[in-house]
Design an enzyme around this catalytic site. Structure first.
Site, PDB file in Angstrom:
ATOM      1  N   HIS A  55       3.649 -18.994 -21.465  1.00  0.00           N
ATOM      2  CA  HIS A  55       3.427 -17.784 -20.647  1.00  0.00           C
ATOM      3  C   HIS A  55       2.981 -16.627 -21.534  1.00  0.00           C
ATOM      4  O   HIS A  55       3.782 -16.019 -22.255  1.00  0.00           O
ATOM      5  CB  HIS A  55       4.712 -17.385 -19.906  1.00  0.00           C
ATOM      6  CG  HIS A  55       4.528 -16.232 -18.963  1.00  0.00           C
ATOM      7  ND1 HIS A  55       4.769 -16.332 -17.597  1.00  0.00           N
ATOM      8  CD2 HIS A  55       4.117 -14.947 -19.166  1.00  0.00           C
ATOM      9  CE1 HIS A  55       4.515 -15.164 -17.028  1.00  0.00           C
ATOM     10  NE2 HIS A  55       4.126 -14.304 -17.963  1.00  0.00           N
ATOM     11  N   HIS A  57      -0.228 -13.292 -21.740  1.00  0.00           N
ATOM     12  CA  HIS A  57      -1.373 -12.604 -21.129  1.00  0.00           C
ATOM     13  C   HIS A  57      -2.389 -12.346 -22.227  1.00  0.00           C
ATOM     14  O   HIS A  57      -2.350 -11.300 -22.884  1.00  0.00           O
ATOM     15  CB  HIS A  57      -0.919 -11.290 -20.490  1.00  0.00           C
ATOM     16  CG  HIS A  57       0.058 -11.468 -19.378  1.00  0.00           C
ATOM     17  ND1 HIS A  57      -0.285 -11.327 -18.046  1.00  0.00           N
ATOM     18  CD2 HIS A  57       1.371 -11.814 -19.390  1.00  0.00           C
ATOM     19  CE1 HIS A  57       0.791 -11.564 -17.289  1.00  0.00           C
ATOM     20  NE2 HIS A  57       1.805 -11.863 -18.085  1.00  0.00           N
ATOM     21  N   HIS A 208       4.598 -14.829 -11.138  1.00  0.00           N
ATOM     22  CA  HIS A 208       5.437 -13.769 -11.708  1.00  0.00           C
ATOM     23  C   HIS A 208       6.456 -13.438 -10.627  1.00  0.00           C
ATOM     24  O   HIS A 208       6.146 -12.734  -9.666  1.00  0.00           O
ATOM     25  CB  HIS A 208       4.596 -12.541 -12.043  1.00  0.00           C
ATOM     26  CG  HIS A 208       3.961 -12.609 -13.394  1.00  0.00           C
ATOM     27  ND1 HIS A 208       2.983 -13.512 -13.681  1.00  0.00           N
ATOM     28  CD2 HIS A 208       4.191 -11.898 -14.534  1.00  0.00           C
ATOM     29  CE1 HIS A 208       2.621 -13.353 -14.959  1.00  0.00           C
ATOM     30  NE2 HIS A 208       3.338 -12.384 -15.489  1.00  0.00           N
ATOM     31  N   ASP A 307       4.802 -13.756 -23.510  1.00  0.00           N
ATOM     32  CA  ASP A 307       4.382 -12.821 -22.460  1.00  0.00           C
ATOM     33  C   ASP A 307       3.296 -11.863 -22.956  1.00  0.00           C
ATOM     34  O   ASP A 307       2.191 -11.869 -22.449  1.00  0.00           O
ATOM     35  CB  ASP A 307       5.579 -12.039 -21.902  1.00  0.00           C
ATOM     36  CG  ASP A 307       5.332 -11.493 -20.499  1.00  0.00           C
ATOM     37  OD1 ASP A 307       4.379 -11.965 -19.844  1.00  0.00           O
ATOM     38  OD2 ASP A 307       6.105 -10.624 -20.058  1.00  0.00           O
TER      39      ASP A 307
HETATM   40 FE   FE2 Z   1       3.958 -12.127 -17.630  1.00  0.00          FE
END
Ligand code: FE2
Length: 411
Positions: A55, A57, A208, A307
């Site tokens: 996970h 971004h 999410h 993240d």
């Molecule tokens: Fe996230």
């Protein structure tokens, strides 16, 4: 090629590995080199399946401070910072940053990445860039893309259409953000829509889900129920679920039954959850990581993600999964001996289930020769001593080589 003297996944007997045509041909103790065969002696070091970032971004990575720093450290100021940075987003900019980030990740033994990409953008600039990179980097890094509607499927203009378009363009999984939708009704309906798109295009789902300290945020029960009823089950992942940290225990006991029935996966993001969580609290301040220990005890699959890497939501980070394991074990009260020893699974085996990598992942005969070698004899020592990933092999090819740091104490 023969690679000798490896302790595979914390085993105490050293094994040798013969690689032929990019596959594990033979794994056994005391293999003898054939005439002319290349031999690498690892001298009794830990071999693990490659690390997996389940996970992250990537579209926002390496943008901290551009153009402004997130001074409060809240998720909401992070969104404001990103809004300003997003105005200057170009395909070249995304590709340059993600190229750097992927190499940072690879240098730490990662060979698989699931990235969420914000598709609440009528131009889908970041998605286009990362789709191209997925292809360009595929010999070194397997990239999975989640079509992630940062502002919602129903609370952003044409949110549903953009998610569906992203899937048609090649995203691997459908995202949603129920806790950020305008209303509870939108929240439930957004999950119905995400599941319907996944079924229509035969995609995975990664939501999410309840990334908020509001104990009334209950997207998770809807997601799990839909996963169970639709039969999508372990093709569905609930990311974050930080509200679960704040649920009352009576509710969790009831919920746990459904979670087990549903077969869904969980991803916690220990560093960012602790950093962004509890921000509306005085004291005591919640640590806001989902209930990893309890979910794991119930046999529910959990993995860890970074993240955010040096972006408006996390001002630190170099992509090294050691950081999230370290934080996850502390924040989750999981520092028992066996828990520490087995904690690499949060960033390998368990994450492989979340990404649906199937039977081809793992160190076993017949599989693609994908593995890493760490400068320690087991994962307990590797974690505790911050051991280097010395080698990363993909399809039998050495794609990363690191040297351990030299330290000289003069007394
Ligand atoms: Fe996230």
């Amino acid at each position: 090629m023969l690679i000798k003297n490896l302790y595979i996944e914390n085993a105490t007997e050293a094994m040798d590995i013969r690689i032929t045509d990019g596959k594990f041909e033979k794994i056994a103790a005391g293999l003898t080199a054939m005439p002319g065969e290349e031999v690498v002696d690892c001298g009794g070091r830990l071999a693990l399946p490659p690390f997996i970032e389940s996970h992250v971004h990537l579209d926002t990575c390496l943008t901290a401070g551009q153009p402004v720093w997130n001074m409060s450290g809240t998720l909401f100021e992070g969104i404001e910072c990103w809004e300003k940075r997003k105005e200057t987003l170009t395909k070249e900019d995304v590709k340059a940053r993600v190229n750097r980030a992927v190499r940072m990740q690879a240098s730490h033994g990662i060979q698989y990445v699931r990235t969420h990409v914000d598709v609440n953008d009528p131009k889908l600039t970041a998605l286009e860039a990362i789709l191209e990179l997925r292809e360009e980097l595929k010999d070194f890094m397997t990239i999975q893309i989640v079509a992630f509607p940062q502002y919602g499927i129903l609370s952003y203009p044409n949110g549903k259409g953009l998610v569906e378009q992203a899937v048609k363009m090649g995203a691997d999984a459908v995202g949603a953000i129920p806790h950020f939708e305008f209303t509870r009704e939108y929240s439930v309906e957004s999950l119905n829509i995400a599941m319907a798109i996944a079924e229509k295009y035969d995609k995975l789902v990664d939501v999410h889900c309840d990334e908020i300290d509001d104990e009334a945020s209950r997207g998770l029960e809807t997601l799990a129920a839909r996963a169970y009823e639709s039969g999508l089950r372990d093709r569905v992942t609930a990311s974050h679920t930080t509200a679960m940290h704040s649920y009352n225990n009576a509710y969790v006991v009831r919920l746990m039954r459904l979670l087990k029935m549903s077969g869904i996966n969980f991803v916690a993001n220990p560093c960012v959850n602790v950093h962004l969580g509890g921000r509306m609290d005085n004291y005591p301040k919640r640590r806001s990581m989902t209930r990893v220990k309890e979910l794991t005890a119930e046999g529910i699959n959990c993995s860890f993600g970074y993240d955010d890497i040096f972006d408006p939501w996390n001002p630190l980070g170099n992509g090294n999964m050691r950081d999230v394991v370290y934080m996850g074990l502390y924040a989750g009260h999981m520092l028992g001996y066996d828990e520490i020893m087995g904690s690499y699974k949060f960033i390998s085996t368990n994450a492989a289930r979340t990404l649906h990598l199937g039977e081809s992942y793992g160190i076993k005969e017949g599989n693609p020769a994908n593995f890493i070698v760490m400068d320690a004899k087991n994962y307990y020592d590797a974690l505790n001593e911050d051991a280097e990933v010395l080698y990363s092999y993909k399809d039998g090819k050495l794609i990363v080589e690191n040297k351990p740091a030299e330290r000289t104490v003069k007394f």
